[in-house]
Scaffold this active site. Structure first.
Site, PDB file in Angstrom:
ATOM      1  N   ASP A   1     -15.722  -0.936 -61.593  1.00 24.02           N
ATOM      2  CA  ASP A   1     -14.959   0.039 -61.905  1.00 24.02           C
ATOM      3  C   ASP A   1     -13.618   0.020 -61.094  1.00 24.02           C
ATOM      4  OD1 ASP A   1     -13.694   2.143 -63.240  1.00 24.02           O
ATOM      5  OD2 ASP A   1     -14.942   3.740 -62.153  1.00 24.02           O
TER       6      ASP A   1
ATOM      7  N   GLU B   1      -6.045   5.995 -61.989  1.00 25.46           N
ATOM      8  CA  GLU B   1      -6.725   6.414 -63.027  1.00 25.46           C
ATOM      9  C   GLU B   1      -7.900   7.358 -62.641  1.00 25.46           C
ATOM     10  OE1 GLU B   1     -10.289   6.313 -65.683  1.00 25.46           O
ATOM     11  OE2 GLU B   1     -10.282   5.590 -63.629  1.00 25.46           O
ATOM     12  N   GLU B   2      -8.265   7.212 -61.479  1.00 24.53           N
ATOM     13  CA  GLU B   2      -9.291   8.179 -60.955  1.00 24.53           C
ATOM     14  C   GLU B   2      -9.049   9.408 -60.531  1.00 24.53           C
ATOM     15  OE1 GLU B   2     -12.290   7.235 -60.920  1.00 24.53           O
ATOM     16  OE2 GLU B   2     -12.474   4.919 -61.033  1.00 24.53           O
TER      17      GLU B   2
END
Length: 330
Positions: A89, A120-121
């Site tokens: 990830d 994104e996180e």
């Protein structure tokens, strides 16, 4: 640099969300060494998206994110696995996408591009910025750990902040104060019993209380307390906000972030599944019809033992190539 070397090199560059500058520079240098045309889109100071092409306007975009959750964990390897932060990830996925693009180029196919984003996180600010770039793509093949299955749908999310206010007082005279922490706790307990939306495909809405803060000292009745709650949504976030009004006036409710749930495109020959997580895909809707695929399991992502198997990582190159060819033929 082969697939496994690239994966480990990417893992070994720390890129916790907000600190993606070094991994971005690494990728720009690497892709330029492969003769890609590389564009850099600044998202914030020291943080940039990377858009790489092979001369022809891309009709299919392979995309994933460069950032990771904390803390950084360097790579290691045994006979079957690569371990480390981002193994599945999503740095292993990124490496597989580059390898797939290289295979396509070797066969003469140059209508595939690469888009790697930051953030994104923690809110997908990189994807939101990338969505402003002009493009002629027809398909976006996004990479997340899906056990090498195609996603038919993913949940959205809604982050809210619950804030309680009270009145400070000496803890030896609690009747003189009003505890904001106790008001917040009461609201969180009540939240457990509230009816939340259900979808026949995506299932029931669920949530986690990810952050709690409040008070100034053990011997002071706290005047302020707050919690951040993340709902994994299956429909409109507004439906959840309506339900949360039952918690007022114990707490005030403010929206931090929302990302909508989304249905994905699939192609024959791949196993499919609905996934409960959220991705950048809803914020990249100008990049074409979305697909979601990647090696590794989200169940080990964000853990200290994060890994991807060598066999699945290698097979993912075939998977991304097949998906790109299927989209180009479609």
């Amino acid at each position: 640099m082969n697939l496994f070397e690239l994966t480990r090199n990417l893992i070994d560059v720390p890129s916790v969300t907000g600190s993606e500058a070094e991994v971005g520079l690494f990728l720009v240098s690497y892709l330029q060494s492969l003769d890609y045309t590389v564009e850099i889109q600044q998202v914030a100071e020291g943080r940039a998206n990377i858009f790489a092409t092979l001369g022809a306007p891309p009709r299919v975009m392979l995309s994933t994110h460069m950032d990771t959750v904390p803390p950084h964990i360097s790579s290691s390897e045994d006979s079957d696995h690569i371990y480390g932060r981002g193994a599945c990830d999503a740095k292993g996925i990124l490496a597989a996408q580059v390898a797939a693009a290289e295979r396509l180029r070797a066969s003469g196919e140059r209508r595939v591009g690469l888009l790697f984003v930051v953030g994104e996180e923690r809110g997908s600010d990189g994807a939101a910025a990338a969505n402003t770039l002009p493009n002629r793509c027809r398909f976006l093949i996004n990479g997340e750990p899906t056990d090498s299955r195609l996603a038919t749908a993913t949940r959205g999310n809604l982050r809210v902040r619950l804030a309680a206010t009270g009145r400070a007082a000496h803890s030896a005279a609690p009747e003189q104060g009003v505890s904001a922490i106790e008001k917040l706790i009461d609201a969180l307990v009540e939240l457990r019993a509230l009816p939340l939306p259900v979808d026949p495909d995506l299932g029931s809405t669920f949530y986690t209380v990810g952050l709690i803060e409040g008070g100034v000292a053990p011997n002071v009745i706290p005047a302020r307390a707050s919690a951040e709650v993340m709902f994994r949504t299956i429909g409109s976030a507004d439906d959840i906000l309506t339900v949360l009004r039952a918690l007022e006036p114990r707490v005030t409710i403010s929206e931090v972030l929302r990302v909508r749930p989304i249905r994905m495109h699939t192609v024959p020959g791949f196993e499919t599944r609905v996934f409960p997580f959220t991705t950048d895909v809803p914020l990249l809707d100008r990049w074409g019809t979305p697909l979601l695929f990647g090696p590794g399991s989200f169940l080990v992502a964000h853990t200290d033992g994060e890994f991807v198997t060598l066999a699945e990582l290698h097979a993912a190159v075939d998977g991304f190539e097949r998906l790109a060819r299927g989209c180009l033929a479609g």
